[in-house]
Scaffold this motif. Structure first.
Motif, PDB file in Angstrom:
ATOM      1  N   VAL A  58     136.725  43.187  74.865  1.00 28.59           N
ATOM      2  CA  VAL A  58     136.962  41.750  74.774  1.00 28.59           C
ATOM      3  C   VAL A  58     138.097  41.393  75.733  1.00 28.59           C
ATOM      4  N   VAL A  59     137.829  40.489  76.655  1.00 29.86           N
ATOM      5  CA  VAL A  59     138.775  40.185  77.733  1.00 29.86           C
ATOM      6  C   VAL A  59     138.925  38.672  77.892  1.00 29.86           C
ATOM      7  N   GLN A  60     139.927  38.317  78.687  1.00 34.22           N
ATOM      8  CA  GLN A  60     140.137  36.925  79.070  1.00 34.22           C
ATOM      9  C   GLN A  60     140.417  36.853  80.562  1.00 34.22           C
ATOM     10  N   ILE A  61     140.082  35.739  81.161  1.00 37.40           N
ATOM     11  CA  ILE A  61     140.501  35.470  82.534  1.00 37.40           C
ATOM     12  C   ILE A  61     141.959  35.043  82.491  1.00 37.40           C
ATOM     13  N   MET A  62     142.782  35.673  83.333  1.00 35.23           N
ATOM     14  CA  MET A  62     144.222  35.434  83.341  1.00 35.23           C
ATOM     15  C   MET A  62     144.638  34.827  84.671  1.00 35.23           C
ATOM     16  N   SER A  63     145.421  33.779  84.620  1.00 37.20           N
ATOM     17  CA  SER A  63     145.947  33.169  85.838  1.00 37.20           C
ATOM     18  C   SER A  63     147.039  34.037  86.435  1.00 37.20           C
ATOM     19  N   ARG A  64     146.935  34.337  87.739  1.00 39.35           N
ATOM     20  CA  ARG A  64     147.948  35.103  88.449  1.00 39.35           C
ATOM     21  C   ARG A  64     148.642  34.167  89.422  1.00 39.35           C
ATOM     22  N   ASP A  65     149.870  33.840  89.113  1.00 38.33           N
ATOM     23  CA  ASP A  65     150.580  32.795  89.839  1.00 38.33           C
ATOM     24  C   ASP A  65     151.989  33.279  90.169  1.00 38.33           C
ATOM     25  N   ASN A  66     152.440  33.043  91.399  1.00 41.56           N
ATOM     26  CA  ASN A  66     153.769  33.524  91.803  1.00 41.56           C
ATOM     27  C   ASN A  66     154.895  32.872  91.001  1.00 41.56           C
ATOM     28  N   GLY A  67     154.731  31.615  90.674  1.00 42.61           N
ATOM     29  CA  GLY A  67     155.754  30.948  89.878  1.00 42.61           C
ATOM     30  C   GLY A  67     155.861  31.536  88.487  1.00 42.61           C
ATOM     31  N   LEU A  68     154.714  31.833  87.877  1.00 38.94           N
ATOM     32  CA  LEU A  68     154.720  32.471  86.566  1.00 38.94           C
ATOM     33  C   LEU A  68     155.329  33.868  86.635  1.00 38.94           C
ATOM     34  N   MET A  69     155.044  34.583  87.725  1.00 38.88           N
ATOM     35  CA  MET A  69     155.606  35.920  87.912  1.00 38.88           C
ATOM     36  C   MET A  69     157.136  35.866  87.936  1.00 38.88           C
ATOM     37  N   VAL A  70     157.675  34.970  88.716  1.00 40.72           N
ATOM     38  CA  VAL A  70     159.133  34.859  88.843  1.00 40.72           C
ATOM     39  C   VAL A  70     159.751  34.442  87.513  1.00 40.72           C
ATOM     40  N   GLN A  71     159.113  33.499  86.816  1.00 43.43           N
ATOM     41  CA  GLN A  71     159.654  33.053  85.536  1.00 43.43           C
ATOM     42  C   GLN A  71     159.603  34.165  84.499  1.00 43.43           C
ATOM     43  N   SER A  72     158.553  34.996  84.572  1.00 43.98           N
ATOM     44  CA  SER A  72     158.449  36.133  83.667  1.00 43.98           C
ATOM     45  C   SER A  72     159.622  37.086  83.845  1.00 43.98           C
ATOM     46  N   VAL A  73     159.988  37.365  85.088  1.00 45.04           N
ATOM     47  CA  VAL A  73     161.131  38.243  85.348  1.00 45.04           C
ATOM     48  C   VAL A  73     162.410  37.609  84.807  1.00 45.04           C
ATOM     49  N   ARG A  74     162.582  36.333  85.090  1.00 50.62           N
ATOM     50  CA  ARG A  74     163.812  35.666  84.640  1.00 50.62           C
ATOM     51  C   ARG A  74     163.925  35.704  83.110  1.00 50.62           C
ATOM     52  N   ASP A  75     162.856  35.348  82.428  1.00 52.19           N
ATOM     53  CA  ASP A  75     162.893  35.308  80.965  1.00 52.19           C
ATOM     54  C   ASP A  75     163.012  36.713  80.366  1.00 52.19           C
ATOM     55  N   GLY A  76     162.249  37.664  80.925  1.00 50.72           N
ATOM     56  CA  GLY A  76     162.259  39.019  80.378  1.00 50.72           C
ATOM     57  C   GLY A  76     163.596  39.706  80.553  1.00 50.72           C
ATOM     58  N   VAL A  77     164.227  39.514  81.714  1.00 53.74           N
ATOM     59  CA  VAL A  77     165.530  40.139  81.955  1.00 53.74           C
ATOM     60  C   VAL A  77     166.599  39.508  81.067  1.00 53.74           C
ATOM     61  N   ARG A  78     166.550  38.206  80.901  1.00 54.63           N
ATOM     62  CA  ARG A  78     167.514  37.550  80.013  1.00 54.63           C
ATOM     63  C   ARG A  78     167.370  38.046  78.577  1.00 54.63           C
ATOM     64  N   SER A  79     166.137  38.258  78.149  1.00 53.89           N
ATOM     65  CA  SER A  79     165.908  38.782  76.810  1.00 53.89           C
ATOM     66  C   SER A  79     166.495  40.187  76.652  1.00 53.89           C
ATOM     67  N   MET A  80     166.316  41.028  77.680  1.00 56.13           N
ATOM     68  CA  MET A  80     166.895  42.375  77.622  1.00 56.13           C
ATOM     69  C   MET A  80     168.416  42.326  77.668  1.00 56.13           C
ATOM     70  N   ASN A  81     168.962  41.379  78.425  1.00 54.79           N
ATOM     71  CA  ASN A  81     170.415  41.200  78.427  1.00 54.79           C
ATOM     72  C   ASN A  81     170.921  40.967  77.003  1.00 54.79           C
ATOM     73  N   GLU A  82     170.235  40.105  76.265  1.00 53.78           N
ATOM     74  CA  GLU A  82     170.647  39.790  74.900  1.00 53.78           C
ATOM     75  C   GLU A  82     170.529  41.012  73.992  1.00 53.78           C
TER      76      GLU A  82
END
Length: 423
Positions: free
Chosen positions: A304-328
């Motif tokens: 069971v799969v889904q089509i996933m949007s691959r977007d550079n803006g989403l990629m950058v935001q993912s890094v920003r949010d994920g790193v901030r979460s690890m910082n916490e």
């Protein structure tokens, strides 16, 4: 802490020595390194880099491999001349290094042999680094797929669930070659499992930013990595309808920059969490067969799969949010190293992103530990549960700690002028 150093010298021996000297300088004075994690740009002779490193630190065990580029707190680049090394001091303890050089005879069988060895030395939560060289051959072009290798390891492990993190190594973004260090020398067609000392534990987060843009669909036709049908319809018809485009013979590669096919693990109706998705890049599409071919052959009939949007803006935001979460998560703690495994396709020169996501990582990370990172072909990390899987278009950030268990093709190099010991 672990001492991290970076070199960017065109001379391979000097590049290895340069990185080693900087890493030694980052260690506690008087603390001797007992083993090393080493990543080398593809324009270097790995034997010469290894000789340069050992001219500084002596003959110690070295694991790691080739890299399309390197990332440390001092900067990042993918010119092909980058060398990054992490030196592990003796008081942390020695790793167990397990090697299988039979990838050409079958990745699944190689994984089972490694799993049979690992089951005798790991327990739940034990940190294991897995490195293998991604390129099986260049003529004809063929990669060593990671999914059967990882699946084989779990077959050998039985019920054991170590914290398995790793990568398929590359020399460059063109998939020209790859190798690994097996503790003593560079090797081809080899998988190396590095069982870290029990004094070290790890926490890992997955960063990709791909979000679902379709409902759940079932794969109703598949042959290896080639997906023929989704919900009984030709797979390419489904993607074209979703995207509102028609894919011609000269545009089959465009899909890889737009969408992936993702499989969600765990509760399918749970809130979106990128750590629960395994996304597969679309290597090519066949307008004649109306099919798509994925980067890995691990999806099955009925998946069971889904089509996933691959977007550079989403990629950058993912890094920003994920790193901030690890910082916490690590605020007030004293981790020993941050390891960043980054898909080479995410680099600006390949993705077309105007913002380098490695730059975002360096701007955001505030974990008080040295950073060692490299650009890879495949990333491996726990997905949703304790079971690790191979990943595409992903960055994996792993923080090692001692808490109790609980440049571009044109030569661009981004020197931040920071020390290698941490941000």
């Amino acid at each position: 802490m672990i001492g991290v150093g970076r070199g960017n010298n065109p001379d391979p021996r000097e590049a290895g020595a340069e990185a080693a000297r900087r890493a030694v300088a980052a260690l506690v004075p008087g603390m001797a390194p007992s083993w090393a994690l080493l990543f080398c740009g593809g324009k270097h002779d790995p034997a010469q880099v290894l000789a340069g490193l050992r001219s500084v630190v002596g003959v110690i065990a070295v694991v790691g491999g080739s890299a399309a580029g390197a990332i440390t707190a001092a900067g990042f680049g993918y010119s092909g001349f980058e060398v990054a090394v992490g030196l592990f001091p003796s008081d942390i303890g020695e790793p167990a290094i397990l090697v299988d050089d039979g990838l050409l005879d079958g990745e699944g069988a190689a994984g089972r042999r490694l799993g049979d060895l690992l089951v005798n030395v790991v327990d739940d939560g034990r940190v294991v680094f897995l490195f293998y060289d991604s390129v099986a051959s260049t003529s004809p072009p063929r990669l060593h797929p990671a999914s059967p290798l990882v699946e084989g390891i779990y077959q050998g492990l039985g019920s054991r669930r170590p914290h398995l993190v790793g990568a398929g190594t590359l020399t460059d973004m063109n998939l020209s070659d790859g190798y690994v260090f097996d503790g003593t020398r560079p090797r081809k067609h080899t998988a190396v499992a590095v069982v870290l000392p029990p004094s070290l534990r790890a926490e890992t987060t997955i960063l990709h930013g791909c979000v679902p843009v379709s409902t759940f669909m079932r794969i109703t036709g598949i042959d290896g990595a080639e997906v023929m049908e989704l919900d009984g319809r030709p797979a390419l018809d489904v993607l074209e309808g979703m995207l509102g485009i028609e894919v011609g013979e000269d545009q089959t590669g465009a899909l890889s920059l737009m969408v992936t096919l993702g499989e969600k693990h765990g509760d399918p109706f749970a809130e979106y969490d990128e750590n629960r998705y395994v996304n597969r890049l679309i290597l090519q599409a066949s307008p004649e067969r109306r099919s798509i071919t994925l980067f890995e052959p691990d999806f099955r009939l009925g998946s069971v799969v889904q089509i996933m949007s691959r977007d550079n803006g989403l990629m950058v935001q993912s890094v920003r949010d994920g790193v901030r979460s690890m910082n916490e998560r690590f605020a007030g703690r004293r981790p020993v190293m941050a390891l960043y495994i980054d898909c080479a396709g995410r680099a600006g020169a390949r993705s077309g992103s105007e913002i380098e996501e490695a730059e975002v990582l360096l701007d955001e990370i505030a974990i008080p530990a040295p950073l060692l990172g490299f650009y890879s072909g495949v990333e491996i990390a726990p997905v949703g549960d304790a079971h690790s899987r191979s990943l595409d278009w992903t960055a994996v950030l792993t923080i090692l700690h001692g808490d109790p268990a609980g440049g571009d093709p044109q030569g661009r190099d981004h020197d931040r002028g920071a020390p290698d010991t941490g941000p």
